[in-house]
Design an enzyme around this catalytic site. Structure first.
Site, short mmCIF file in Angstrom:
data_model
loop_
_atom_site.label_atom_id
_atom_site.label_comp_id
_atom_site.label_asym_id
_atom_site.label_seq_id
_atom_site.Cartn_x
_atom_site.Cartn_y
_atom_site.Cartn_z
N ARG A 55 -4.54 8.40 6.27
CA ARG A 55 -3.23 8.70 5.68
C ARG A 55 -2.90 7.74 4.54
O ARG A 55 -2.17 8.10 3.62
CB ARG A 55 -2.15 8.64 6.76
CG ARG A 55 -2.22 9.79 7.76
CD ARG A 55 -0.95 9.92 8.57
NE ARG A 55 -0.70 8.77 9.44
CZ ARG A 55 -1.18 8.66 10.67
NH1 ARG A 55 -1.98 9.61 11.17
NH2 ARG A 55 -0.90 7.60 11.41
N ASN B 17 -8.23 -1.95 12.23
CA ASN B 17 -8.02 -1.68 13.66
C ASN B 17 -6.66 -1.01 13.89
O ASN B 17 -5.97 -1.31 14.85
CB ASN B 17 -8.19 -2.94 14.51
CG ASN B 17 -7.17 -4.03 14.21
OD1 ASN B 17 -6.61 -4.09 13.13
ND2 ASN B 17 -6.94 -4.90 15.18
N PHE B 18 -6.32 -0.09 12.98
CA PHE B 18 -5.12 0.71 13.15
C PHE B 18 -5.37 1.84 14.15
O PHE B 18 -6.51 2.09 14.55
CB PHE B 18 -4.69 1.34 11.82
CG PHE B 18 -4.38 0.34 10.74
CD1 PHE B 18 -3.43 -0.65 10.93
CD2 PHE B 18 -5.03 0.40 9.52
CE1 PHE B 18 -3.14 -1.56 9.93
CE2 PHE B 18 -4.75 -0.50 8.51
CZ PHE B 18 -3.80 -1.49 8.71
N THR C 104 0.82 -1.22 0.00
CA THR C 104 0.00 0.00 0.00
C THR C 104 0.85 1.27 0.00
O THR C 104 0.31 2.37 -0.08
CB THR C 104 -0.94 0.02 1.22
OG1 THR C 104 -0.16 -0.07 2.42
CG2 THR C 104 -1.92 -1.14 1.16
N ASP D 53 -9.39 -7.23 23.75
CA ASP D 53 -9.38 -7.51 22.31
C ASP D 53 -10.64 -8.25 21.90
O ASP D 53 -11.31 -7.89 20.93
CB ASP D 53 -8.16 -8.36 21.96
CG ASP D 53 -6.95 -7.53 21.59
OD1 ASP D 53 -7.13 -6.47 20.97
OD2 ASP D 53 -5.83 -7.94 21.92
#
Length: 397
Positions: A108, A100-101, A78, A173
């Site tokens: 960006r 989930n960044f 990417t 999580d």
């Protein structure tokens, strides 16, 4: 096994940027129930969990295999515009994009909701982060133990004498992943009516707070801290060959039944100083001393049988290995087995959600890194010459 086309989410395309556990646990369930989940991975490295533990099977280790079945791997760079263009072409026809960044990373990369929804107004854009898009902690990365610590979950323990520690299973999580899944399904239901997609955002911080809804409401409205592990007639006690968990409640006079089960000469349920919950809290040290002394004299199985006869909730304290070997696990069909092309037979946990007409199925094991590069691109009209050139240029690996 339910035919693929009959599964509840058949025909749904999910472009999955997630990694580690929170996001993949959500997208795996989408795949288990029929969605085509295209897992976008970094060339060479892939999902972080491919490399989280040294393992004989390397990138196809059990940690990765456990939460990435029923997905196809697309390994694309990417950082290159051509790689981003390939993904935008796929997303233009997709139903759901999941990541989930940290907050701001998708934007960006050129995959923010505003940009993607211009070409695909029906897109569900789902994001799981540590703390959200606003506020003092928005810039921070999310991690399970960090969410436990910030949210009060780590602070809440059986007694002030119990050392503070991380919960050893990734509680934040998993909980956040299930909330992410719920949000996606709710947004899809809304799209059925309106034709329009929307953002879905969940945070580990919020999920950890939300799982304490009872305790939080008491704290907010009464200034009182509820601690279920502190209840006077409950606890974990060592036996002659292990340990058991006792929950001494849900009967009219649990102390009477406990006295019978433990074979005590005195019926504690008749003592005037033990009739109220407040009195039992005050007498907890004495009660637990009596319980501990008696439980230490016999085996776990023997005590569990006696407690069961008195209608008291109890359980042996199992290791994970014992739980996996428990006949109830087999009765609930909670372990499935599938063949991996390089690893061989893989055992993993089954889906805990049972649908009578269209149950989930394991149709493919977790993919090898980039395993489906050519297959996916062909489906989106990319010819063989272009695929070969993309490989040569390092866009695909």
């Amino acid at each position: 096994m339910t035919p693929d086309a009959a599964l509840p989410l058949a025909g749904l395309t999910v472009v999955d940027f997630t990694q580690v556990y929170m996001g993949p646990s959500a997208t795996q369930l989408l795949g288990d129930f029929g969605a085509d989940v295209i897992k976008v991975e970094r060339p060479g490295l892939g999902d972080i969990s491919r490399n989280s533990f040294p393992d004989p099977d390397g990138q196809d280790n059990p940690i990765f295999l456990s939460i990435n079945r029923n997905k196809r791997s697309l390994s694309v760079d990417t950082r290159q515009e051509e790689g981003r263009a390939l993904l935008r072409g796929i997303i233009a026809d997709a139903d759901v994009v999941v990541s989930n960044f940290r907050h701001g990373v998708m934007e960006r990369m050129g995959f923010g909701y505003d940009e993607l929804s211009r070409d695909n107004p029906g897109l569900i854009w789902a994001s799981g982060t540590g703390f959200g898009t606003e506020g003092h902690y928005a810039h921070k990365g999310g991690q399970d133990a960090i969410a436990q610590a910030y949210s009060g979950v780590m602070w809440r323990r059986e007694s002030p004498d119990t050392p503070l520690t991380m919960y050893p299973t990734t509680l934040a999580d998993y909980t956040t992943g299930m909330h992410l899944l719920q949000g996606i399904l709710l947004a899809l239901r809304s799209r059925d009516r309106t034709g329009l997609g929307q953002r879905v955002e969940v945070t580990m911080y919020d999920s950890m707070l939300h799982m304490q809804m009872q305790e939080a409401c008491m704290q907010l409205n009464r200034g009182y801290e509820v601690n279920w592990a502190e209840m006077p007639l409950s606890g974990v006690f060592e036996t002659s060959d292990g340990a058991l968990c006792l929950v001494g409640g849900f009967t009219t006079n649990p102390l009477h039944h406990l006295s019978r089960a433990l074979g005590l000469e005195e019926d504690l349920g008749e003592r005037p100083d033990l009739q109220t919950l407040e009195q039992q809290f005050a007498a907890k040290p004495e009660l637990h001393r009596i319980f501990a002394e008696r439980f230490a004299t016999d085996t776990t199985a023997s005590w569990c049988d006696r407690l069961e006869e008195e209608g008291l909730l109890n359980a042996p304290v199992h290791s994970l290995a014992q739980a996996l070997d428990d006949p109830q696990t087999a009765a609930n069909r909670m372990i499935v087995e599938a063949e991996h092309p390089t690893v061989g037979s893989v055992k993993m946990l089954n889906v805990p959600i049972r649908l009578s007409a269209t149950p989930a199925s394991v149709r493919r094991v977790a993919p090898r890194l980039g395993e489906h590069n050519a297959e996916i691109l062909r489906e989106y009209g990319v010819d063989e010459d272009t695929i070969g050139r993309l490989r040569a240029d390092g866009v695909l690996r």
